[in-house]
Design a protein around this motif. Sequence first.
Motif, PDB file in Angstrom:
ATOM      1  N   CYS A  11      34.334  41.958  35.985  1.00 22.17           N
ATOM      2  CA  CYS A  11      35.225  40.960  35.691  1.00 22.17           C
ATOM      3  C   CYS A  11      36.778  41.543  36.392  1.00 22.17           C
ATOM      4  O   CYS A  11      37.793  41.344  35.843  1.00 22.17           O
ATOM      5  CB  CYS A  11      35.433  40.683  34.398  1.00 22.17           C
ATOM      6  N   ALA A  12      36.872  42.050  37.330  1.00 23.41           N
ATOM      7  CA  ALA A  12      37.772  42.813  38.094  1.00 23.41           C
ATOM      8  C   ALA A  12      39.223  41.864  38.321  1.00 23.41           C
ATOM      9  O   ALA A  12      40.121  42.326  38.175  1.00 23.41           O
ATOM     10  CB  ALA A  12      37.601  43.411  39.324  1.00 23.41           C
ATOM     11  N   ALA A  13      38.660  40.716  38.648  1.00 28.38           N
ATOM     12  CA  ALA A  13      39.849  39.724  38.859  1.00 28.38           C
ATOM     13  C   ALA A  13      40.270  39.112  37.736  1.00 28.38           C
ATOM     14  O   ALA A  13      41.244  38.286  37.815  1.00 28.38           O
ATOM     15  CB  ALA A  13      39.309  38.472  39.852  1.00 28.38           C
ATOM     16  N   THR A  54      36.157  35.798  27.694  1.00 24.02           N
ATOM     17  CA  THR A  54      35.886  34.659  26.631  1.00 24.02           C
ATOM     18  C   THR A  54      34.444  34.802  26.034  1.00 24.02           C
ATOM     19  O   THR A  54      33.455  34.939  26.761  1.00 24.02           O
ATOM     20  CB  THR A  54      36.009  33.370  27.288  1.00 24.02           C
ATOM     21  N   ARG A  55      34.799  34.845  24.898  1.00 24.97           N
ATOM     22  CA  ARG A  55      33.413  34.982  23.879  1.00 24.97           C
ATOM     23  C   ARG A  55      33.276  33.804  22.936  1.00 24.97           C
ATOM     24  O   ARG A  55      34.226  33.617  22.036  1.00 24.97           O
ATOM     25  CB  ARG A  55      33.417  36.115  23.126  1.00 24.97           C
ATOM     26  N   THR A  56      32.393  32.806  23.143  1.00 24.48           N
ATOM     27  CA  THR A  56      32.336  31.688  22.448  1.00 24.48           C
ATOM     28  C   THR A  56      30.877  31.936  21.602  1.00 24.48           C
ATOM     29  O   THR A  56      30.128  32.414  22.057  1.00 24.48           O
ATOM     30  CB  THR A  56      31.859  30.553  23.265  1.00 24.48           C
ATOM     31  N   VAL A  57      31.119  31.642  20.107  1.00 28.85           N
ATOM     32  CA  VAL A  57      30.047  31.912  18.973  1.00 28.85           C
ATOM     33  C   VAL A  57      30.037  30.706  18.178  1.00 28.85           C
ATOM     34  O   VAL A  57      31.035  30.068  17.853  1.00 28.85           O
ATOM     35  CB  VAL A  57      30.332  33.073  18.386  1.00 28.85           C
ATOM     36  N   ASP A  67      34.051  32.901  35.915  1.00 30.02           N
ATOM     37  CA  ASP A  67      32.979  32.202  35.012  1.00 30.02           C
ATOM     38  C   ASP A  67      31.800  33.078  35.177  1.00 30.02           C
ATOM     39  O   ASP A  67      30.473  32.577  35.286  1.00 30.02           O
ATOM     40  CB  ASP A  67      32.916  30.883  35.570  1.00 30.02           C
ATOM     41  N   ALA A  68      31.819  34.383  35.313  1.00 27.59           N
ATOM     42  CA  ALA A  68      30.587  35.222  35.496  1.00 27.59           C
ATOM     43  C   ALA A  68      30.111  35.503  34.113  1.00 27.59           C
ATOM     44  O   ALA A  68      30.937  35.677  33.349  1.00 27.59           O
ATOM     45  CB  ALA A  68      30.982  36.381  36.280  1.00 27.59           C
ATOM     46  N   VAL A  69      28.875  35.042  33.799  1.00 30.03           N
ATOM     47  CA  VAL A  69      28.289  34.952  32.633  1.00 30.03           C
ATOM     48  C   VAL A  69      27.797  36.414  32.390  1.00 30.03           C
ATOM     49  O   VAL A  69      27.122  37.016  33.030  1.00 30.03           O
ATOM     50  CB  VAL A  69      27.028  34.156  32.482  1.00 30.03           C
ATOM     51  N   LEU A  70      28.384  37.119  31.255  1.00 35.97           N
ATOM     52  CA  LEU A  70      28.208  38.378  30.878  1.00 35.97           C
ATOM     53  C   LEU A  70      26.675  38.576  30.087  1.00 35.97           C
ATOM     54  O   LEU A  70      26.084  39.564  29.840  1.00 35.97           O
ATOM     55  CB  LEU A  70      29.342  39.313  30.592  1.00 35.97           C
ATOM     56  N   GLU A  71      26.935  37.457  29.196  1.00 37.71           N
ATOM     57  CA  GLU A  71      25.833  37.382  28.075  1.00 37.71           C
ATOM     58  C   GLU A  71      25.768  36.216  27.583  1.00 37.71           C
ATOM     59  O   GLU A  71      26.736  35.369  27.414  1.00 37.71           O
ATOM     60  CB  GLU A  71      26.276  38.685  26.824  1.00 37.71           C
ATOM     61  N   LEU A 102      25.817  31.602  21.659  1.00 40.48           N
ATOM     62  CA  LEU A 102      26.443  32.964  22.091  1.00 40.48           C
ATOM     63  C   LEU A 102      26.856  32.756  23.700  1.00 40.48           C
ATOM     64  O   LEU A 102      25.842  32.849  24.406  1.00 40.48           O
ATOM     65  CB  LEU A 102      25.998  34.231  21.835  1.00 40.48           C
ATOM     66  N   MET A 103      27.912  33.035  24.193  1.00 37.49           N
ATOM     67  CA  MET A 103      28.286  33.012  25.444  1.00 37.49           C
ATOM     68  C   MET A 103      29.613  33.801  25.803  1.00 37.49           C
ATOM     69  O   MET A 103      30.565  33.637  25.163  1.00 37.49           O
ATOM     70  CB  MET A 103      28.531  31.427  26.024  1.00 37.49           C
ATOM     71  N   VAL A 104      29.633  35.053  26.586  1.00 37.62           N
ATOM     72  CA  VAL A 104      30.410  35.891  27.033  1.00 37.62           C
ATOM     73  C   VAL A 104      30.517  35.662  28.609  1.00 37.62           C
ATOM     74  O   VAL A 104      29.568  35.855  29.246  1.00 37.62           O
ATOM     75  CB  VAL A 104      30.042  37.293  26.652  1.00 37.62           C
ATOM     76  N   LEU A 105      31.715  35.301  28.774  1.00 35.70           N
ATOM     77  CA  LEU A 105      31.936  35.269  30.281  1.00 35.70           C
ATOM     78  C   LEU A 105      33.379  35.350  30.740  1.00 35.70           C
ATOM     79  O   LEU A 105      34.249  35.654  29.935  1.00 35.70           O
ATOM     80  CB  LEU A 105      31.739  33.839  30.702  1.00 35.70           C
ATOM     81  N   CYS A 106      33.526  35.897  32.053  1.00 33.88           N
ATOM     82  CA  CYS A 106      34.563  36.469  32.449  1.00 33.88           C
ATOM     83  C   CYS A 106      35.619  34.965  32.724  1.00 33.88           C
ATOM     84  O   CYS A 106      35.043  34.074  32.994  1.00 33.88           O
ATOM     85  CB  CYS A 106      34.711  36.978  34.025  1.00 33.88           C
TER      86      CYS A 106
END
Length: 55
Positions: free
Chosen positions: A20-22, A27-30, A45-49, A37-41
């Motif tokens: 997520c360098a940029a 954002t973590r939505t639970v 909008d790159a999905v991390l988890e 669960l959604m974790v993204l830049c």
Amino acid sequence: MADRYFLDLSQLSEQVAQRCAADDFVTRTVCDHCDYLMVLCTKSDAVLEAYIAGF
């Protein structure tokens, strides 16, 4: 019913920071009710988890 959290990249691992360098935040939505669960830049909008029960 979901909760959304904005996490500073300095609080996360170096690996996440590189993906997520940029971005300034992740954002973590639970949702405990629907087991989501959604974790993204934030900017890219790159999905991390991601996890959705039954999907």
